[in-house]
Design an enzyme around this catalytic site. Sequence first.
Site, PDB file in Angstrom:
ATOM      1  N   GLY A  33      54.074  76.084  33.051  1.00  0.00           N
ATOM      2  CA  GLY A  33      54.823  77.186  32.451  1.00  0.00           C
ATOM      3  C   GLY A  33      54.262  78.563  32.776  1.00  0.00           C
ATOM      4  O   GLY A  33      54.663  79.555  32.190  1.00  0.00           O
ATOM      5  N   GLU A  60      49.161  67.026  35.894  1.00  0.00           N
ATOM      6  CA  GLU A  60      49.641  68.353  35.521  1.00  0.00           C
ATOM      7  C   GLU A  60      48.450  69.256  35.207  1.00  0.00           C
ATOM      8  O   GLU A  60      47.918  69.214  34.087  1.00  0.00           O
ATOM      9  CB  GLU A  60      50.524  68.258  34.272  1.00  0.00           C
ATOM     10  CG  GLU A  60      51.741  67.386  34.465  1.00  0.00           C
ATOM     11  CD  GLU A  60      52.885  67.781  33.528  1.00  0.00           C
ATOM     12  OE1 GLU A  60      53.947  68.119  34.031  1.00  0.00           O
ATOM     13  OE2 GLU A  60      52.682  67.783  32.303  1.00  0.00           O
ATOM     14  N   LYS A  65      61.299  69.736  26.962  1.00  0.00           N
ATOM     15  CA  LYS A  65      60.458  70.268  25.870  1.00  0.00           C
ATOM     16  C   LYS A  65      61.339  70.594  24.664  1.00  0.00           C
ATOM     17  O   LYS A  65      62.332  69.896  24.436  1.00  0.00           O
ATOM     18  CB  LYS A  65      59.645  71.462  26.375  1.00  0.00           C
ATOM     19  CG  LYS A  65      58.875  71.110  27.646  1.00  0.00           C
ATOM     20  CD  LYS A  65      57.832  72.097  28.025  1.00  0.00           C
ATOM     21  CE  LYS A  65      57.137  71.622  29.288  1.00  0.00           C
ATOM     22  NZ  LYS A  65      56.044  72.496  29.708  1.00  0.00           N
ATOM     23  N   GLU A 114      50.524  69.736  26.165  1.00  0.00           N
ATOM     24  CA  GLU A 114      50.910  70.532  24.989  1.00  0.00           C
ATOM     25  C   GLU A 114      50.660  69.760  23.706  1.00  0.00           C
ATOM     26  O   GLU A 114      50.328  70.345  22.676  1.00  0.00           O
ATOM     27  CB  GLU A 114      52.383  70.969  25.119  1.00  0.00           C
ATOM     28  CG  GLU A 114      52.521  72.091  26.139  1.00  0.00           C
ATOM     29  CD  GLU A 114      53.873  72.173  26.845  1.00  0.00           C
ATOM     30  OE1 GLU A 114      54.841  71.530  26.396  1.00  0.00           O
ATOM     31  OE2 GLU A 114      53.935  72.882  27.870  1.00  0.00           O
ATOM     32  N   ASN A 119      61.413  67.462  31.909  1.00  0.00           N
ATOM     33  CA  ASN A 119      60.876  67.537  30.552  1.00  0.00           C
ATOM     34  C   ASN A 119      61.471  68.792  29.909  1.00  0.00           C
ATOM     35  O   ASN A 119      61.026  69.896  30.196  1.00  0.00           O
ATOM     36  CB  ASN A 119      59.343  67.621  30.626  1.00  0.00           C
ATOM     37  CG  ASN A 119      58.705  67.838  29.273  1.00  0.00           C
ATOM     38  OD1 ASN A 119      59.378  67.771  28.246  1.00  0.00           O
ATOM     39  ND2 ASN A 119      57.402  68.095  29.267  1.00  0.00           N
ATOM     40  N   HIS A 151      51.173  64.470  27.034  1.00  0.00           N
ATOM     41  CA  HIS A 151      51.420  65.800  27.616  1.00  0.00           C
ATOM     42  C   HIS A 151      50.365  66.776  27.087  1.00  0.00           C
ATOM     43  O   HIS A 151      49.978  66.709  25.922  1.00  0.00           O
ATOM     44  CB  HIS A 151      52.829  66.281  27.270  1.00  0.00           C
ATOM     45  CG  HIS A 151      53.216  67.488  28.062  1.00  0.00           C
ATOM     46  ND1 HIS A 151      52.773  68.745  27.734  1.00  0.00           N
ATOM     47  CD2 HIS A 151      53.935  67.621  29.202  1.00  0.00           C
ATOM     48  CE1 HIS A 151      53.226  69.603  28.643  1.00  0.00           C
ATOM     49  NE2 HIS A 151      53.942  68.943  29.541  1.00  0.00           N
ATOM     50  N   SER A 171      54.895  74.128  37.062  1.00  0.00           N
ATOM     51  CA  SER A 171      55.657  75.154  37.791  1.00  0.00           C
ATOM     52  C   SER A 171      56.202  74.641  39.122  1.00  0.00           C
ATOM     53  O   SER A 171      56.244  75.375  40.102  1.00  0.00           O
ATOM     54  CB  SER A 171      54.816  76.422  37.994  1.00  0.00           C
ATOM     55  OG  SER A 171      54.426  76.965  36.739  1.00  0.00           O
TER      56      SER A 171
HETATM   57  P1  PGA Z   1      56.656  73.544  33.950  1.00  0.00           P
HETATM   58  O1  PGA Z   1      56.268  72.343  32.952  1.00  0.00           O
HETATM   59  O2  PGA Z   1      57.423  72.939  35.091  1.00  0.00           O
HETATM   60  O3  PGA Z   1      57.503  74.475  33.109  1.00  0.00           O
HETATM   61  O4  PGA Z   1      55.383  74.176  34.382  1.00  0.00           O
HETATM   62  C1  PGA Z   1      55.866  71.088  33.442  1.00  0.00           C
HETATM   63  C2  PGA Z   1      55.503  70.185  32.281  1.00  0.00           C
HETATM   64  O5  PGA Z   1      54.891  70.666  31.321  1.00  0.00           O
HETATM   65  O6  PGA Z   1      55.800  68.969  32.282  1.00  0.00           O
END
Ligand code: PGA
Length: 255
Positions: free
Chosen positions: A173, A167, A11, A97, A9, A95, A212
């Site tokens: 992140g 997640e 982003k 976010e 992803n 997601h 992460s």
């Molecule tokens: P990350 O993001 O690996 O940077 O923690 C995962 C995601 O949001 O899909």
Amino acid sequence: MRTPLVAGNWKMNGSREANRALVSALKGSLGDIQGVDVAVCPPAVYLAEIATDLSGSVIALGAQDCSDQEKGAYTGELSGPMLAEVGCRYVIVGHSERRERQNESSAWVAAKFVAAQSAGLIPILCVGEQKVDRESGRTENVVAEQLDAVLDAAGVEAFERAVIAYEPVWAIGTGLTATPEQAQEVHAFIRNRVASRDPRVAADLRILYGGSMKAENAAGLLALDDIDGGLIGGASLDAAAFTAIANAAGERVVA
Ligand code: PGA
């Protein structure tokens, strides 16, 4: 048998130049990798040109979101049929976010899931709890609410053509990763919840971990019974790290 999936992803990261470099490095390092499905989900504006760059490779293309509507007066939105037309196989829905910043409700996410499938796309449905939910012992309640909204709207059979990504929001992140035990516990909870509606669908369902995941912790997570790959944010922007995770997943075959 569940073939693991490792999806990147990206982003809101990248540029034409950076994407070209990343795609070309990934094509080289992943080669014709076996035993794992691999996908990248770049920002939508680049999908069509990346589809061309990926042609002939093992890397599939995914989008990061899609509209719950097929067409019409929805300024700024992109429909499932449009994403399919430019070469997407997958689309991330729900997601955290977007649940947070765009206020996407579970009902709205469920409508996006249904719309994506009607366009022939494979939705990657994200679910996961906030830190405060975990600390107050509400992880399963939150995940159940997010999952049930889609099970109710789409029907359990729809999960024959879908992927779930667990997640934990506090791990995205942040550099904090769920321990393998914490992740496995929620993955098993998700699989059991789907199994209570249809055990056969649950047995074949791919449940990814996200939050992460990196080269250093991937093997430990991927070794667990109910973890069938990863949804990778930060580490997916680094070809070597993403390839290492895909290789770790490819070594895991679930009978
Ligand atoms: P990350 O993001 O690996 O940077 O923690 C995962 C995601 O949001 O899909």
